[in-house]
Design an enzyme around this catalytic site. Structure first.
Site, mmCIF file in Angstrom:
data_model
loop_
_atom_site.group_PDB
_atom_site.id
_atom_site.type_symbol
_atom_site.label_atom_id
_atom_site.label_comp_id
_atom_site.label_asym_id
_atom_site.label_seq_id
_atom_site.Cartn_x
_atom_site.Cartn_y
_atom_site.Cartn_z
ATOM 1 C CG HIS A 1 6.713 -3.174 9.263
ATOM 2 N ND1 HIS A 1 6.249 -4.456 9.401
ATOM 3 C CD2 HIS A 1 5.588 -2.404 9.372
ATOM 4 C CE1 HIS A 1 4.941 -4.460 9.573
ATOM 5 N NE2 HIS A 1 4.523 -3.220 9.564
ATOM 6 C CD GLU B 1 -0.847 -1.977 9.217
ATOM 7 O OE1 GLU B 1 -0.499 -1.430 10.287
ATOM 8 O OE2 GLU B 1 -0.106 -2.024 8.218
ATOM 9 C CG ASP C 1 2.009 5.424 5.560
ATOM 10 O OD1 ASP C 1 3.095 5.775 5.059
ATOM 11 O OD2 ASP C 1 1.556 4.271 5.414
ATOM 12 C CB SER D 1 -0.906 -0.007 1.247
ATOM 13 O OG SER D 1 -1.590 1.209 1.381
ATOM 14 C CG HIS E 1 -1.462 -5.316 4.255
ATOM 15 N ND1 HIS E 1 -0.924 -4.634 5.330
ATOM 16 C CD2 HIS E 1 -0.887 -4.771 3.157
ATOM 17 C CE1 HIS E 1 -0.071 -3.723 4.899
ATOM 18 N NE2 HIS E 1 -0.033 -3.794 3.583
ATOM 19 C CD GLU F 1 2.187 -4.995 7.471
ATOM 20 O OE1 GLU F 1 1.606 -4.637 8.516
ATOM 21 O OE2 GLU F 1 2.423 -4.229 6.521
ATOM 22 C CE LYS G 1 2.445 0.621 10.466
ATOM 23 N NZ LYS G 1 1.292 1.106 9.680
ATOM 24 C CE LYS H 1 4.795 2.653 6.038
ATOM 25 N NZ LYS H 1 3.666 2.438 5.090
ATOM 26 C CD GLU I 1 -0.210 4.175 9.376
ATOM 27 O OE1 GLU I 1 0.234 3.850 8.261
ATOM 28 O OE2 GLU I 1 0.077 3.552 10.425
ATOM 29 C CG ASP J 1 -2.429 1.848 8.213
ATOM 30 O OD1 ASP J 1 -3.005 2.847 7.730
ATOM 31 O OD2 ASP J 1 -1.519 1.235 7.626
#
Length: 492
Positions: free
Chosen positions: A433, A227, A380, A102, A218, A270, A456, A405, A355, A305
């Site tokens: 990550h 998330e 993000d 993403s 994901h 993840e 995270k 990131k 997020e 997230d």
């Protein structure tokens, strides 16, 4: 120069047979006499790589000049190619580059080969070539202790705002190895070197944000939001936080198995579970049940997230049923209605962090939510670890935390600057990550060295995630009396 490069490449080749040699001091008593000559021969050039134990702080300083740089194509946790870089000074310093699924449209360019007949077009041999033929030769003789100078050289060679000439994945691989080499040249652990070059006053252990339920891009379930995380803010140390997170994770697995069946216990990119949850609120209820059953009510908070850019429509609305196309539009919400949904979530659950609640260009909605809640709003896709986007968000009062990131911006120097700019504005900083990871654990040292207060890096599952958490255990053990961010994770 060619003969020197060949000499160092040959030295590195002997290490490729055993790429992850321990950095602990050699103990002759551990080996028989016949084995000692071979072991000693390896001490001359030990690998300072992603899985080495935290370096001992008493080590003597070493050579700080680059002797050679070599890159190769390896494969990440999602089975896609990525870049690995070996940089040689007196030792070999190895780093690997992560990759996201993403991704924000404003991220620096990840250079892929595009040949659909090989790895589906996702090869990185052009990025590898840019390191071996362009960057590497230019950096021979450069002092690795000056991170900002080395990164500036690479940015000048690339010459584009988004690193599209050489590829951010090429530049970052070198930048990470330079940082590791800088620590080695100074004889200090990586986190200490990062503390020095960032000007951080106190080292702090971060609160882990464990992604234990997956949705969005994901997972193959109906969850639109990407998330659902647990944050053990009530722990007294990182080691205790990891224990708490692991216990809730396994408790959650039992709950999911009983409610949705064994298949629902399969894990995503993840390490989180992806049960066939029909509604985002249902995901939050599952977290609450697991936290309570594990005995950590009040000590573990919730983070989300949303990754809302994934389901943002051209007309400015948001489709919470975007995975089913076509659909009847019953789950399409206006931005104000989505804002109200978040406010209901915050009221009903112990949520401390959200997020990407809106699209990366929906500045008005971000600012509206920011003024309505007293929790952490993390940018993000909105910020992409870019100091220019951060400055814009500060001016518009759009969020109050950065998701850091390193591969979004492409150099260690720019990543550090993004963190410093965010902290100067009173923001939180969550080191992160990507969904495509390797055993490289650089971000563990980065989170401690920057005193970010939060990290995270997935569920307490899958080795490419645990590589980071285990490195944090080593760092905490080495530092001894070090503060855990806990409830103060937003401003440690």
């Amino acid at each position: 120069m060619a003969s020197a490069l060949a000499s160092h490449a040959n030295a590195a080749n002997t290490l490729l047979e055993r790429p992850f040699i321990s950095s602990r001091p050699f103990q002759s008593s551990q080996l028989s006499g016949s084995a000692i000559p071979r072991a000693r021969s390896l001490q001359a050039l030990r690998v300072k790589c992603s899985v080495a134990a935290a370096a001992a702080p008493a080590k003597a300083a070493k050579e700080g000049k680059v002797k050679s740089v070599r890159a190769r194509q390896i494969v990440d946790s999602r089975g896609n190619p990525t870049v690995e870089v070996d940089l040689i000074t007196d030792d070999l310093h190895r780093s690997a580059v992560p990759s996201g699924a993403s991704t924000g449209i404003y991220e620096a360019l990840e250079l892929r080969d595009g040949d659909k007949s090989v790895y589906g077009g996702k090869g990185v041999l052009n990025a590898v070539r840019n390191i071996n033929e362009v960057l590497g030769p230019k950096l021979v003789g450069v002092d690795v202790r000056n991170q900002a100078d080395v990164d500036a050289i690479m940015l000048e060679i690339d010459g584009t705002p988004n690193k599209s000439t050489l590829g951010a994945n090429a530049i970052l691989g070198v930048s990470l190895s330079v940082c590791r080499a800088g620590a080695g040249a100074k004889g200090v652990p990586l986190y200490k070197h990062i503390q020095d070059i960032s000007g951080t006053k106190e080292l702090v252990m971060p609160v882990p944000a464990f992604n234990v339920i997956n949705g969005g891009s994901h997972a193959g379930n109906n969850l639109a939001m990407q998330e659902f995380m647990i944050l053990p803010v009530g722990a007294t140390s990182f080691a205790e936080a990891l224990c708490m997170g692991s216990e809730v994770y396994h408790t959650l697995k039992g709950i999911i198995k009983a409610k949705y069946g064994q298949d629902a216990c399969n894990v995503g990119d993840e390490g989180g579970f992806a049960p066939n949850v029909q509604d985002n609120r249902e995901g939050l209820v599952l977290l609450m049940d697991a936290i309570e059953k594990a005995g950590y009510t009040g000590k573990i908070k919730i983070g989300m997230d949303v990754a809302a850019s994934e389901f943002f429509l051209k007309d400015g609305r948001y489709d919470l049923n975007f995975k089913k196309q076509p659909n009847d539009g019953a789950h399409v919400l206006s931005a104000p209605s989505l804002c109200d949904l978040y406010m209901d979530f915050v009221k009903d659950f112990p949520i401390v962090s959200i997020e990407d609640p809106f699209d990366q260009d929906d500045w008005t909605s971000w600012a509206s939510l920011q003024s309505s809640v007293d929790i952490q709003l993390v940018g993000d896709d909105l910020l992409v670890t870019n100091p220019k986007r951060i400055a814009e968000a500060i001016g518009k009062k759009a969020c109050n935390a950065l998701l850091l990131k390193v591969n979004q911006i492409g150099t260690v120097t720019e990543s550090i600057q993004a963190a410093l700019d965010s902290k100067a504005a009173g923001w939180g900083v969550m080191v992160s990550h990507r969904s495509g990871e390797t055993e490289d654990n650089f971000i563990a040292d980065l989170s401690v060295g920057l005193a970010s207060g939060q990290i995270k890096t997935g569920a307490p599952c899958r080795s490419e995630r645990l590589a980071k958490y285990n490195q944090l255990l080593r760092i905490e053990e080495e530092l001894g009396n070090v503060r855990y961010a806990g409830e103060a994770f937003r401003s440690p």
